[in-house]
Scaffold this active site. Structure first.
Site, PDB file in Angstrom:
ATOM      1  N   ASP A   7       0.879  -1.177   0.000  1.00 25.91           N
ATOM      2  CA  ASP A   7       0.000   0.000   0.000  1.00 25.91           C
ATOM      3  C   ASP A   7       0.911   1.220   0.000  1.00 25.91           C
ATOM      4  OD1 ASP A   7      -2.240   1.692   0.233  1.00 25.91           O
ATOM      5  OD2 ASP A   7      -2.073   1.673   2.418  1.00 25.91           O
ATOM      6  N   GLU A  66      -1.648  -1.062  -4.854  1.00 22.99           N
ATOM      7  CA  GLU A  66      -2.906  -0.326  -5.003  1.00 22.99           C
ATOM      8  C   GLU A  66      -2.768   0.734  -6.091  1.00 22.99           C
ATOM      9  OE1 GLU A  66      -6.025   2.333  -2.365  1.00 22.99           O
ATOM     10  OE2 GLU A  66      -4.665   0.957  -1.343  1.00 22.99           O
ATOM     11  N   ASP A 138      -2.130   0.818   7.401  1.00 25.79           N
ATOM     12  CA  ASP A 138      -1.375   0.649   6.158  1.00 25.79           C
ATOM     13  C   ASP A 138      -1.055  -0.823   5.901  1.00 25.79           C
ATOM     14  OD1 ASP A 138      -1.099   3.512   5.541  1.00 25.79           O
ATOM     15  OD2 ASP A 138       0.102   3.547   7.369  1.00 25.79           O
TER      16      ASP A 138
END
Length: 194
Positions: A7, A66, A138
């Protein structure tokens, strides 16, 4: 198959490693890379070096990142895009194919609702992986990306479809589907059609 989820972020980048064995997912590791203040080039170098080390230690077959969404603030979007670029460059330099999923795809795959909150993501990741406590936000997103990719792989296997390769320079070791390849696909007669 070992899946490394990332991420990306310029201040904090989450990572998570899962092992997929058949239908089962096993938690391996997760954490957050904290990037210290400094000039943008210095911060991107720290991010690149840190993700390179995580990729080396993870010994993953595929990485999942992502996809950046457009913020209200274009400067924030630009900075996040640069951080994402450093992350992807580190993963490709480590020889990993890279699959990509949007935040909406991630949340739908893990929570079942595309507008899920960070707390809902953390709780569901904890439950799905039978963790003793909630991972940080996260790390939860990174583990969620790995879960999302594992579900995509399982869906293709259940349909009897061969998943196309993730984008990258490494040979296809896991049959990864990129987010772009998943968008708009449907099944007919047990085979995926675009």
């Amino acid at each position: 198959m070992r899946i490394l989820g990332i991420d990306p972020g310029l201040n904090r980048t989450g990572y998570g490693v899962l092992q997929m064995q058949g239908q089962r997912l096993h938690y391996e590791a997760s954490g957050t890379i904290r990037v210290p203040r400094g000039t943008l080039p210095e911060r991107l170098k720290v991010l690149f070096d840190s993700v390179s080390e995580v990729a080396r230690q993870a010994r993953a077959d595929v990485a999942v990142v992502e996809i950046v969404f457009v913020n209200v603030n274009p400067q924030s979007t630009l900075l996040l895009g640069q951080a994402r670029g450093a992350v992807i460059a580190a993963l490709v330099a480590a020889g990993l194919p890279v699959a990509e999923y949007s935040a909406l795809q991630l949340k739908k795959a893990v929570v079942g609702w595309g507008r899920a909150s960070k707390a809902q993501m953390q709780d569901m990741v904890m439950r799905l992986l039978a963790l003793p406590g909630q991972p940080g936000p996260d790390a939860a997103d990174a583990l969620g990306l790995a879960i999302c990719h594992a579900h995509a792989q399982q869906s293709c296997a259940a349909l009897g479809a061969t998943a196309p390769a993730a984008r990258g320079v490494a040979p296809n070791r896991g049959g990864a589907l990129s987010a772009a390849q998943l968008r708009g696909m449907r099944s007919r007669g047990g085979r995926l059609i675009g």
